[in-house]
Design a protein around this motif. Structure first.
Motif, mmCIF file in Angstrom:
data_model
loop_
_atom_site.group_PDB
_atom_site.id
_atom_site.type_symbol
_atom_site.label_atom_id
_atom_site.label_comp_id
_atom_site.label_asym_id
_atom_site.label_seq_id
_atom_site.Cartn_x
_atom_site.Cartn_y
_atom_site.Cartn_z
ATOM 1 N N SER A 29 0.856 -1.184 0.000
ATOM 2 C CA SER A 29 0.000 0.000 0.000
ATOM 3 C C SER A 29 0.892 1.233 0.000
ATOM 4 O O SER A 29 2.079 1.161 0.297
ATOM 5 C CB SER A 29 -0.915 0.017 1.219
ATOM 6 N N VAL A 30 0.281 2.370 -0.324
ATOM 7 C CA VAL A 30 1.096 3.580 -0.480
ATOM 8 C C VAL A 30 1.617 4.070 0.861
ATOM 9 O O VAL A 30 2.715 4.628 0.956
ATOM 10 C CB VAL A 30 0.286 4.642 -1.251
ATOM 11 N N VAL A 31 0.860 3.791 1.949
ATOM 12 C CA VAL A 31 1.318 4.245 3.263
ATOM 13 C C VAL A 31 2.574 3.484 3.684
ATOM 14 O O VAL A 31 3.462 4.036 4.316
ATOM 15 C CB VAL A 31 0.185 4.088 4.289
ATOM 16 N N ASP A 32 2.658 2.187 3.285
ATOM 17 C CA ASP A 32 3.876 1.428 3.562
ATOM 18 C C ASP A 32 5.095 2.105 2.962
ATOM 19 O O ASP A 32 6.156 2.184 3.586
ATOM 20 C CB ASP A 32 3.750 0.028 2.961
ATOM 21 N N VAL A 34 5.433 5.283 2.252
ATOM 22 C CA VAL A 34 5.755 6.538 2.939
ATOM 23 C C VAL A 34 6.474 6.259 4.256
ATOM 24 O O VAL A 34 7.430 6.943 4.617
ATOM 25 C CB VAL A 34 4.477 7.370 3.174
ATOM 26 N N ILE A 35 6.045 5.197 4.980
ATOM 27 C CA ILE A 35 6.722 4.852 6.240
ATOM 28 C C ILE A 35 8.155 4.441 5.961
ATOM 29 O O ILE A 35 9.083 4.839 6.678
ATOM 30 C CB ILE A 35 5.979 3.721 6.953
ATOM 31 N N PHE A 72 10.487 15.755 7.467
ATOM 32 C CA PHE A 72 9.326 15.920 8.348
ATOM 33 C C PHE A 72 8.207 16.649 7.629
ATOM 34 O O PHE A 72 7.049 16.204 7.620
ATOM 35 C CB PHE A 72 9.771 16.701 9.591
ATOM 36 N N VAL A 75 6.557 14.467 4.899
ATOM 37 C CA VAL A 75 5.643 13.442 5.416
ATOM 38 C C VAL A 75 4.323 14.060 5.840
ATOM 39 O O VAL A 75 3.242 13.526 5.555
ATOM 40 C CB VAL A 75 6.318 12.683 6.582
ATOM 41 N N ILE A 76 4.389 15.236 6.496
ATOM 42 C CA ILE A 76 3.149 15.909 6.913
ATOM 43 C C ILE A 76 2.305 16.262 5.695
ATOM 44 O O ILE A 76 1.084 16.060 5.677
ATOM 45 C CB ILE A 76 3.485 17.189 7.710
ATOM 46 N N ALA A 79 0.634 13.122 4.227
ATOM 47 C CA ALA A 79 -0.479 12.636 5.044
ATOM 48 C C ALA A 79 -1.690 13.545 4.910
ATOM 49 O O ALA A 79 -2.828 13.078 4.834
ATOM 50 C CB ALA A 79 -0.047 12.550 6.499
ATOM 51 N N PHE A 82 -3.451 12.703 1.737
ATOM 52 C CA PHE A 82 -4.284 11.504 1.843
ATOM 53 C C PHE A 82 -5.633 11.829 2.472
ATOM 54 O O PHE A 82 -6.660 11.303 2.063
ATOM 55 C CB PHE A 82 -3.616 10.454 2.726
ATOM 56 N N GLU A 83 -5.627 12.704 3.493
ATOM 57 C CA GLU A 83 -6.870 12.912 4.233
ATOM 58 C C GLU A 83 -7.822 13.869 3.537
ATOM 59 O O GLU A 83 -9.012 13.629 3.475
ATOM 60 C CB GLU A 83 -6.567 13.442 5.630
ATOM 61 N N LYS A 84 -7.310 14.990 3.031
ATOM 62 C CA LYS A 84 -8.223 16.007 2.518
ATOM 63 C C LYS A 84 -7.970 16.375 1.074
ATOM 64 O O LYS A 84 -8.768 17.071 0.474
ATOM 65 C CB LYS A 84 -8.083 17.273 3.373
ATOM 66 N N GLY A 85 -6.875 15.986 0.480
ATOM 67 C CA GLY A 85 -6.518 16.512 -0.832
ATOM 68 C C GLY A 85 -5.841 17.860 -0.649
ATOM 69 O O GLY A 85 -5.973 18.491 0.377
ATOM 70 N N LYS C 113 -14.839 8.864 -0.634
ATOM 71 C CA LYS C 113 -13.479 9.118 -1.053
ATOM 72 C C LYS C 113 -12.532 8.002 -0.593
ATOM 73 O O LYS C 113 -11.732 7.486 -1.369
ATOM 74 C CB LYS C 113 -13.045 10.439 -0.434
ATOM 75 N N ASP C 121 -5.879 0.720 -4.802
ATOM 76 C CA ASP C 121 -4.584 0.309 -4.278
ATOM 77 C C ASP C 121 -4.316 -1.157 -4.580
ATOM 78 O O ASP C 121 -4.879 -2.018 -3.994
ATOM 79 C CB ASP C 121 -4.582 0.571 -2.781
#
Lengths: 86, 164, 121
Positions: A29-32, A34-35, A72, A75-76, A79, A82-85, C113, C121
């Motif tokens: 997944s894309v979050v992997d 980024v981590i 830093f 990454v912010i 993220a 991902f949440e709001k665009g 969304k 994914d």
């Protein structure tokens, strides 16, 4: 004596970077990814610290401060995207 | 109240500047004084982030006590992570639980969430008013009161004095 | 004088071992949130110990080392917290070993969304 121990430490840092790159490539997944990127930058700060001992230049520590700041913020931003665009 | 914000941010900026420069020269000290005074007046004349910080001797003593407790928890959590990663059977029992905090100020909640992230097996995920959602790697009790007692209580008694 | 340098080198070695264990956890753990857990904790203490060891070897660099240690200590948990919240928001699945998920019970704000992102994914 000090240099021998620090070369061993460099070996461990290299192994850690290789493992994070493997996680960055297989991902899933894309979050992997980024981590993996985040942990790679924090490991690189430690690597720059060890290299500044070998070259005996304090200016490399300034570089690692700026590097940590940029990672830093990136990454912010990712993220938040991902949440709001954007 | 307004001057407390300005003075604390001025001290923070000036100490950071002196540590980065690492020598006592008249020019460096002068530039640091002028620039950090200007920045703290320009930025922090309206902010409220340091208003509730307790700077009495009791607050400072509790800050150092909190620091040692936090360092102990950080080392304990790393040994815990090492044990879980090395073990071949991967002993994890994860889940997301909900805990409650009594801290009122923003900076107190920020420090509490950071401390939760760095203590053994917990990761703070979201804050809604006084509820914190925590990802726990080894859930022993999903109930709210018991989870609060186990995760939050050890830091809260110090942070309540420092940040209110 | 020499002893403190050897102590610094050993502290650096311990820090790098923690860094290695953190990235090993990144490979071994089954889902995103457990990876964030092991990654954040191990890299924070690992980087702090590595820089502390370098600071013990070069005592005149202490100022920058202190700034860097405090910087890592403050920013690393924040970025992991933000990433964990974003991962839960876009609907990354938890591992099958998960016992309880209290966060799923609250109403989501924009469900459409998140679902779309999960399928791609």
């Amino acid at each position: 004596m000090v240099n021998i121990i620090l070369y061993t430490a460099l070996g461990f840092v290299a192994l850690a970077l290789i493992l994070t790159i493997i996680r960055f490539l297989i991902g899933k997944s894309v979050v992997d990814r980024v981590i993996a990127f985040d942990i790679m930058t924090v490991t690189s700060i430690a690597l720059i610290g060890i290299i500044s001992h070998f070259t005996d230049r304090v200016i490399y520590l300034d570089i690692s401060i700026v590097y940590g700041l940029l990672s830093f913020i990136s990454v912010i931003v990712i993220a938040k995207y991902f949440e709001k665009g954007l | 109240m307004k001057f407390k914000n300005i003075i604390l941010s001025f001290i923070l900026l000036f100490v950071t500047w002196m540590l980065l420069n690492n020598k006592f020269d008249i020019q460096i000290v002068g530039v640091g004084l002028v620039v950090s005074l200007f920045v703290s007046f320009a930025v922090c004349s309206k902010c409220e982030i340091f208003s509730k910080v307790n700077v009495s001797p009791k607050g400072i003593i509790y800050f150092f006590l909190y620091f040692f407790v936090f360092m102990g928890e950080l080392i304990k959590s790393n040994l815990d992570v090492a044990r879980r990663v090395i073990a071949p059977s991967l002993p994890i029992n994860p889940g997301i639980v909900e805990v409650e905090t009594q801290l009122k100020t923003k900076i107190g909640r920020l420090v509490l969430a950071n401390s939760i992230t760095l203590t053994p097996g917990t990761l703070s995920m979201d804050i809604k008013d006084d509820k914190i959602f925590v990802h726990w790697i080894n859930v022993t009790d999903a109930d709210k009161e018991n989870a609060t007692k186990e995760i939050v209580a050890k830091f809260e008694k110090y942070l309540k004095v420092i940040y209110g | 004088m020499e002893y403190i340098e050897i102590i610094g080198a050993v502290v650096t070695l311990i820090g790098t071992i923690f860094l290695f264990l953190g990235s090993l956890g990144l490979i071994r753990m089954p889902d995103v949130f457990n990876r964030i857990q092991t990654g954040t904790k191990a890299t924070t203490l690992g980087t702090m110990l590595t820089l502390l060891g370098i600071g013990l070897i070069h005592l005149d660099w202490a100022g920058k080392i202190i700034v860097l240690i405090i910087f890592v200590l403050v920013t690393n948990p924040v970025s992991s917290h933000v990433l964990a919240r974003a991962a839960h928001y876009i609907g990354i699945p938890l591992t099958s070993k998960t016992v309880v998920d209290k966060m799923a019970q609250k109403p989501a704000i924009t469900v459409k969304k998140g679902d779309k992102l999960k399928e791609e994914d």
